[in-house]
Enzyme design. Structure first.
Site, PDB file in Angstrom:
ATOM      1  N   LYS A  97     -37.202  -6.897   7.967  1.00 41.09           N
ATOM      2  CA  LYS A  97     -38.249  -7.527   7.155  1.00 41.09           C
ATOM      3  C   LYS A  97     -37.667  -8.251   5.937  1.00 41.09           C
ATOM      4  O   LYS A  97     -36.700  -7.795   5.328  1.00 41.09           O
ATOM      5  CB  LYS A  97     -39.236  -6.456   6.680  1.00 41.09           C
ATOM      6  N   ARG A 117     -50.205 -12.676   7.644  1.00 38.71           N
ATOM      7  CA  ARG A 117     -51.653 -12.519   7.714  1.00 38.71           C
ATOM      8  C   ARG A 117     -52.356 -13.847   7.435  1.00 38.71           C
ATOM      9  O   ARG A 117     -53.400 -14.151   8.024  1.00 38.71           O
ATOM     10  CB  ARG A 117     -52.101 -11.428   6.745  1.00 38.71           C
ATOM     11  N   HIS A 130     -46.265   1.017   6.920  1.00 35.06           N
ATOM     12  CA  HIS A 130     -45.660   0.639   5.643  1.00 35.06           C
ATOM     13  C   HIS A 130     -45.440   1.890   4.776  1.00 35.06           C
ATOM     14  O   HIS A 130     -46.250   2.811   4.797  1.00 35.06           O
ATOM     15  CB  HIS A 130     -46.593  -0.338   4.921  1.00 35.06           C
ATOM     16  N   CYS A 183     -45.458  -9.609   5.020  1.00 37.47           N
ATOM     17  CA  CYS A 183     -46.815  -9.270   5.459  1.00 37.47           C
ATOM     18  C   CYS A 183     -47.887 -10.300   5.124  1.00 37.47           C
ATOM     19  O   CYS A 183     -48.519 -10.851   6.039  1.00 37.47           O
ATOM     20  CB  CYS A 183     -47.203  -7.902   4.938  1.00 37.47           C
ATOM     21  N   LYS A 233     -56.235  -3.707   6.188  1.00 36.99           N
ATOM     22  CA  LYS A 233     -55.510  -4.387   5.110  1.00 36.99           C
ATOM     23  C   LYS A 233     -55.807  -5.888   5.095  1.00 36.99           C
ATOM     24  O   LYS A 233     -55.620  -6.574   6.099  1.00 36.99           O
ATOM     25  CB  LYS A 233     -54.007  -4.146   5.269  1.00 36.99           C
ATOM     26  N   ASP A 285     -48.365  -2.837  10.233  1.00 36.07           N
ATOM     27  CA  ASP A 285     -47.690  -3.269   9.013  1.00 36.07           C
ATOM     28  C   ASP A 285     -46.257  -2.729   8.987  1.00 36.07           C
ATOM     29  O   ASP A 285     -46.043  -1.528   8.837  1.00 36.07           O
ATOM     30  CB  ASP A 285     -48.475  -2.757   7.799  1.00 36.07           C
ATOM     31  N   ASP A 286     -45.277  -3.603   9.177  1.00 32.79           N
ATOM     32  CA  ASP A 286     -43.850  -3.225   9.151  1.00 32.79           C
ATOM     33  C   ASP A 286     -43.422  -2.430  10.382  1.00 32.79           C
ATOM     34  O   ASP A 286     -42.503  -1.608  10.301  1.00 32.79           O
ATOM     35  CB  ASP A 286     -43.505  -2.435   7.892  1.00 32.79           C
ATOM     36  N   ASP A 301     -46.736  -7.431  11.692  1.00 35.66           N
ATOM     37  CA  ASP A 301     -46.763  -8.584  10.789  1.00 35.66           C
ATOM     38  C   ASP A 301     -45.371  -9.082  10.410  1.00 35.66           C
ATOM     39  O   ASP A 301     -45.234 -10.164   9.845  1.00 35.66           O
ATOM     40  CB  ASP A 301     -47.587  -8.278   9.529  1.00 35.66           C
ATOM     41  N   ASN A 302     -44.344  -8.311  10.691  1.00 36.46           N
ATOM     42  CA  ASN A 302     -42.954  -8.715  10.429  1.00 36.46           C
ATOM     43  C   ASN A 302     -42.049  -7.648  11.026  1.00 36.46           C
ATOM     44  O   ASN A 302     -42.525  -6.672  11.607  1.00 36.46           O
ATOM     45  CB  ASN A 302     -42.680  -8.882   8.930  1.00 36.46           C
ATOM     46  N   HIS A 314     -54.895  -8.208   1.911  1.00 37.62           N
ATOM     47  CA  HIS A 314     -53.710  -8.732   1.217  1.00 37.62           C
ATOM     48  C   HIS A 314     -53.722 -10.253   1.095  1.00 37.62           C
ATOM     49  O   HIS A 314     -52.676 -10.894   1.015  1.00 37.62           O
ATOM     50  CB  HIS A 314     -52.424  -8.263   1.925  1.00 37.62           C
TER      51      HIS A 314
END
Length: 616
Positions: free
Chosen positions: A404, A57, A239, A53, A128, A15-16, A346-347, A130
């Site tokens: 991001k 996903r 993150h 994110c 995660k 994540d990030d 994810d980004n 989300h």
């Protein structure tokens, strides 16, 4: 193509994480387990996700565009306009209540977990989600037989929650309402209390290994053919808030004392040495007008900033540590060789300078000073709360532009590596690097292809669904095709009013002020991967052609533009819903975790100018 014994699948998502944060992509952070996977597989240097994110996903889970799947924007950003706007003025009102912006996986798509479950796979998840906050939007409802899921966008990695002074009238700041509670569900039921000693990455690793043990035990007692597994391990790290066990953070003490510019130069050189970027690449200049340059910081500010980066590095190493634990378990049970394993972010790296956001200034900063300990020696612990800002982020996204939430390469180009089951990838291609274009939407088609299962479109369980927009990577991996997508492929992106379309090497980008000129720009990524030379005036014909492709992308995916330059019809759909009304479950309110059903909302939307309550 399906082998005699169908493969297992393990999808790992960070994540990030920035492009060059892990060792095999040029980073100095210790990631030996991911590096070993890369040595046995392929690294992709032109792999793309969405700019944020939950949209990514959604694309990963469905193989189609996030605007189609229900995550046209992060629900948190759509719900409150200032959540992702440093100016505090960009309104997301036109998106609220519109199809494709539900904030959860909608009924127009089928998830890879659903299709694989129907095809005889055991489906498990730890990490995660989300993609929905309520039980009917949970992983269990989308095909996961066993799931331990972090439901919102982010939270404290240690599940620390400050005890508010209610007599003083203290409350959680608006910016933190949806991020201060580590809300989880297991198999569709809300988790009332996380285990003692909780740290997110370790917890998700523990639960994934538990689920794999259960899968192995169940297979040993099952008569007939063994069920392969589909496992999804999406971390919430790295993150913000930047938190990690001190044992990992201490590995980086002093490593970043020279600042982000020096780190950026070192990462760029390492990428060149690895052959992942051209030797003559022109990196985009750092864009960070909202924070001080390193040279203007005081000694104290430099220490705090470097420590934040140390915490980030510790988080990345903790991810790798848990990836290693899961891989070791697969080897112990004899399933590693027959398991497809891929890892991605994810980004792009998170570069927001939140201290400059109007929604953060004042109330939130006062809250952090009162309820958190951001002293130098406490950073990284559960009762600290920090982020690292745009300069460190652009050390990780270089040579690309921005980070991001932006549809520039720095926001959407992410690290991706994949290890394949035995006899799929030839020995001479192992530890290889490819620059073929690919996207996160290609993962589901690849998995279904390897499993020998067809996508059910146009119908699934009595409802109409869309087909996948991604392509299977398998023909490329096995050498039957030269690339994954045609040479003149077309790909679009949009997140929160930032937009892009790419056709082959040409890409147009729209970035609002202050990070961009608020007009369409044109780049040739073949010669200018850093997006530094705007060709819009030099190549008006190409610009016009790509603008038509943007209009086509909007029509195909249902993008609701947030700027007139992205769609002239924007005024027709403003004020769909009032701000702060588009969250199905207000889990942060007092009593919501004890009596969740009382805090479920029934969102409404306009249809033909008439207000209609949507039944849940």
């Amino acid at each position: 193509m399906a082998p005699a014994k169908r493969p297992n699948f393990l999808i790992i998502l960070a994540d990030d994480l920035g492009f060059s944060d892990i060792g095999c992509f040029g980073g100095e952070i210790k990631t030996p387990n991911l590096d070993k996977l890369a040595q046995q597989g392929l690294r992709f240097t032109d792999f793309h996700a969405a700019a944020a994110c939950s949209p990514s996903r959604a694309m990963l889970m469905t193989g189609t565009d996030h605007h189609i799947a229900g995550l046209g924007n992060l629900i948190e950003w759509t719900n409150i306009s200032g959540q992702n706007d440093p100016k505090g003025g960009m309104s997301t009102a036109p998106q609220r209540g519109m199809p494709g912006y539900e904030g959860y996986l909608n009924e127009r798509v089928v998830a890879v977990s659903e299709v694989l479950k129907d095809g005889g796979y055991s489906t498990i998840m730890s990490g995660k989600w989300h993609l929905g906050l309520t039980p009917e939007r949970s992983p269990k409802a989308r095909g996961f037989e066993k799931s331990f899921a972090h439901l919102p966008a982010c939270s404290n990695h240690y599940a620390y929650e400050p005890q508010l002074d209610k007599q003083a009238g203290d409350k959680i700041p608006d910016f933190m309402t949806m991020s201060f509670i580590a809300l989880h569900s297991e198999n569709g039921e809300y988790v009332r209390k996380l285990p003692d000693g909780w740290y997110s990455s370790n917890g998700y690793g523990d639960k994934m290994i538990d689920y794999l043990k259960e899968w192995k035990s169940e297979n040993e007692t099952r008569s007939g053919d063994e069920n392969p597994f589909f496992a999804y391990l999406p971390f919430t790290a790295p993150h913000w808030p930047l938190q990690a066990p001190q044992e990992f953070i201490k590995h980086y003490r002093g490593v970043y004392d020279n600042g982000p510019d020096i780190l950026r130069d070192r990462r760029l050189q390492r990428l060149k040495d690895l052959g992942m970027i051209p030797q003559d690449v022109k990196p985009h200049p750092v864009v960070a007008d909202d924070v001080k340059p390193w040279s203007e910081m005081s000694a104290f500010e430099k220490n705090m900033s470097a420590r934040a980066m140390e915490c980030f590095a510790g988080m990345v190493e903790a991810i790798d540590y848990n990836v290693g634990r899961v891989i070791d378990h697969l080897k112990d049970i004899g399933e590693y060789d027959n398991t497809y394993i891929c890892f991605m972010s994810d980004n792009g790296a998170e570069g927001a300078a939140y201290e400059a956001y109007p929604i953060v200034q004042g109330q939130m900063m006062q809250h952090l000073q009162k309820y958190y300990d951001n002293s130098l020696d406490n950073l990284g612990n559960g009762n600290s709360f920090i982020w690292y800002g745009p300069r460190w982020a652009q050390a990780a996204t270089a040579p690309s532009r921005l980070f991001k939430a932006y549809t520039t390469e720095g926001g959407v180009r992410v690290p991706f590596l994949a290890k394949f089951p035995d006899n799929v990838l030839s020995k001479d291609r192992q530890n290889g690097i490819t620059d073929t274009f690919s996207t996160i939407m290609d993962i589901m088609p690849t998995i279904l292809d390897m499993a020998g299962i067809s996508h059910p479109a146009p119908n699934y369980q009595g409802r109409e669904i869309v087909p996948m927009r991604g392509n299977s990577m398998l023909p490329f991996i096995t050498g039957k095709e030269e690339r994954i997508h045609p040479q003149d492929f077309i790909q679009g992106w949009e997140t929160c009013g930032r937009a892009a379309v790419r056709r082959g090497a040409y890409k147009i980008v729209f970035i609002p002020k202050p990070k961009g000129p608020e007009k369409w720009q044109l780049y040739d990524l073949a010669s200018d991967p850093g997006e530094t030379d705007d060709l819009a005036d030099k190549e008006p014909k190409i610009l016009k052609e790509l603008l038509k492709l943007w209009d086509q992308y909007v029509l195909e995916t249902g993008v609701v533009p947030l700027a007139p330059e992205l769609g002239k019809w924007i005024q027709a759909c403003e004020e769909q819903m009032r701000e702060d009304e588009w969250i199905e479950y207000e889990y942060w309110k007092e009593g919501a975790r004890e009596r969740p059903e009382e805090f479920f909302k029934r969102p409404w939307r306009f249809h033909g100018g008439e207000r209609v309550v949507r039944q849940m």
